[in-house]
Structure formats: C-alpha cells, structure tokens
Design an enzyme around this catalytic site. Sequence first.
Site, short mmCIF file in Angstrom:
data_model
loop_
_atom_site.label_atom_id
_atom_site.label_comp_id
_atom_site.label_asym_id
_atom_site.label_seq_id
_atom_site.Cartn_x
_atom_site.Cartn_y
_atom_site.Cartn_z
N HIS A 18 0.77 -1.29 -0.06
CA HIS A 18 0.02 0.16 -0.16
C HIS A 18 0.92 1.32 0.12
O HIS A 18 1.74 1.54 1.09
CB HIS A 18 -0.77 0.00 1.23
CG HIS A 18 -1.90 1.13 1.49
ND1 HIS A 18 -1.69 1.89 2.41
CD2 HIS A 18 -2.98 1.68 0.58
CE1 HIS A 18 -2.61 2.99 2.21
NE2 HIS A 18 -3.60 2.48 1.26
N GLU A 45 1.40 -0.41 -5.15
CA GLU A 45 0.49 0.24 -5.57
C GLU A 45 0.99 1.72 -5.83
O GLU A 45 1.99 2.35 -5.60
CB GLU A 45 -0.58 0.49 -4.30
CG GLU A 45 -1.77 1.34 -4.64
CD GLU A 45 -2.62 1.86 -3.50
OE1 GLU A 45 -1.68 2.30 -2.60
OE2 GLU A 45 -3.71 2.09 -3.63
N ASP A 47 -0.97 5.28 -6.61
CA ASP A 47 -2.32 6.14 -6.55
C ASP A 47 -1.70 7.38 -7.76
O ASP A 47 -0.54 7.81 -7.68
CB ASP A 47 -2.27 6.93 -5.26
CG ASP A 47 -2.89 5.93 -4.19
OD1 ASP A 47 -3.85 5.46 -4.41
OD2 ASP A 47 -2.16 5.89 -2.94
N HIS A 60 -0.97 10.40 -3.41
CA HIS A 60 -2.15 9.76 -2.88
C HIS A 60 -3.37 10.93 -3.12
O HIS A 60 -4.39 10.56 -3.20
CB HIS A 60 -2.22 9.30 -1.65
CG HIS A 60 -3.53 8.73 -0.77
ND1 HIS A 60 -4.44 9.61 -0.26
CD2 HIS A 60 -4.11 7.75 -1.18
CE1 HIS A 60 -5.45 8.65 -0.15
NE2 HIS A 60 -5.41 7.53 -0.54
N GLU A 150 -4.37 2.95 -8.99
CA GLU A 150 -5.49 3.75 -8.74
C GLU A 150 -5.73 5.02 -9.46
O GLU A 150 -4.75 5.78 -9.18
CB GLU A 150 -5.84 3.80 -7.37
CG GLU A 150 -7.26 4.53 -7.12
CD GLU A 150 -7.29 4.71 -5.64
OE1 GLU A 150 -6.50 4.32 -4.81
OE2 GLU A 150 -8.36 5.54 -5.23
CA CA Z 1 -4.81 3.97 -3.27
#
Ligand code: CA
Length: 324
Positions: A18, A45, A47, A60, A150
């Site tokens: 994460h 991950e 973002d 993020h 994401e």
């Molecule tokens: Ca995320």
Amino acid sequence: MSPDVNCARSHAPIIIAHRGASGYLPEHTLAAKALAVGMGADYVEQDVVITRDGVPIVTHDIYLEDVTDIAARFPGRARADGHHYAIDFTLAELRTVIRHERVDDAGHEVFRDRFPPSGVHFGIVTLAEEIEFVQGLNRSAGKNVGLYTEVKYPAWHRGEGQDITRIVLDMLAHYGYRRRADEVYFQCFDALELKRARQELRSDLKFVQLIGENAWKESSTDYDAMRTDHGMADVATYADGIGPEITQLVEWRPGGGLVVKDLGRWAHARGLAIHPYTHRVDSLPANAPDSGSVLATLFDQVRVDGLFTDFTDVVARHLAARRR
Ligand code: CA
C-alpha cells in the site's frame, strides 16, 4: 460463476504494498517501492493524479501539502481552500518539491513511529518512472511484481480538463499492460468511471472496485447500495474484484469477539476477488487485539484473496508461516 472455478481465487493470497512499504519509508517514494519488492510484495500500489501539463504522477491526494514541502516552496500558490493542488503545478515545478512522512493539518506526523523528518531528498515520481522502476527491479531481481494502479478522483480531474483514466490506461498499455493476464490491477472508487473504462475505453485489464463510505464523498457512487448482494452482482458485470475497507468485511467487538459481515460472502459468490485495505500494525481496526489475529481472521475466516498493507514484511511472514 462458481467461486471454485474463478482463477483469481485459486492462488495464494496476494500482498499489495500500500503506497509501497509505507510503514517504513515515506509513502509513494521509490525507496518505499524498492523496500516493498525486497520484502516480498506481489504488487506495488500507485495512486495517480495529473499535473498541470498532463503528466501522471504517483501520489495519494490531489493536493500535496500533507506529504511534501510544497506550501513552503510555493507560497501564494494555494487555492482559496488552502490546498496546493498538483494540477496547478507543472512537472518541472513539482521536481523541486521534497516528499516527507504524512502529516496532519497541524503539521504533526500521522504515524509517530514512522520515518522521521530528515534531510533525505525524496522526490515526486511520475507514473512512467515508477513503471520503469518496477520493471527494472523485476529484471534485476528475477521477480514478477505487478502494478496496482488507482486513478484518483476521475470526475474532478475531467472537470479540470484532464481525462486521467484515458491517460493512465494509455500509459499502462504503452508499457505492455493491456490484458487481464498482464500483471496489473486497475482500481478506482468511482463505479461510473470503471464502467466507462470497460465499456467506452475498452480496457481488458483486471479491475478492482474500491468501496468507501458515502460520507467520504469519494465519488458519486452509492456505496451503501453497492455493499449488498445485488450491488455485488452489478460490480461483477465490469470488475474482477472489490477493495473494501477491512471493517466492511469484519468488525471486532469491544471486549472481544468479532462479526464477519455478509459482504465477503456476496462478493465471492459472484466470483469477485476480495482485496481489503489497509493492514497497519501501528493502526489496527477498532477493538482488534493485535496484527496477527487481524491477519488470521482475514485470511482464514473471510478468506480474502489479497490484502493492502503498509507492512509487506509482516504479511509475508504470516503467509509463509500459514503455508508451513
Ligand atoms: Ca490507493
């Protein structure tokens, strides 16, 4: 589809780093991504938000003052709400900004035992750089770590003149991520945007529908309606999995005991993989006794198919012990 024949669920649970190994190094730095890969993450991950000149960068929030020194570096460049938005700065400007551990509105570290304030120059990373970094590490370390990407606030980005979903999907395709078999999950809180990515933009990547709470105002999506049997049936028409908050799957009771909710059962019955967020040893779900019991409950009772964690090493050790 029977859960038994869903290939997404026939493997060991995946570890999703994460924002990187963000328990140890400032989130979304290449250092945090490298550490996560070294600790055994299956996916790291990203973002993604967009700069003024249309470049996807890995961070993020759509504003940057909680994780960088942008407010001190660019005084007078905040909007009326006080935020320094990434989309108001060019990549060249953002190259001068230094990332640090996340702080709250008062400037205090959100996680007090994490990486301290320092003179280390952690820079802003573009999505292209991060993809090349992961692919390079995969080659040099003999690994096959995937991306877990994401897009943040796609409706807001389009209002600002940037089609973030198209930009990110095009970049993933440029680097070879085009089909479901490729090592990437594409995630978003906005259900309309995921449907658009599937139907209008014709993406064949693995999709994960993130599930929030309506009070967060993440998107126009009604998460109360989504967290039902009917909602899971709808998600299964365009996505391969869900990313709920841990406490949407299981809640620990004050004084002991826990309740496993129906969401996981509904999702698995529709063939959806379950990848909840976020395991943190320094910020457990309310009333949870310890990290180990959270992991045991998620993997053995809810039978999640993957887990977002700030502590890749802790989850890797847990899963290794479970296999023995
Ligand atoms: Ca995320």
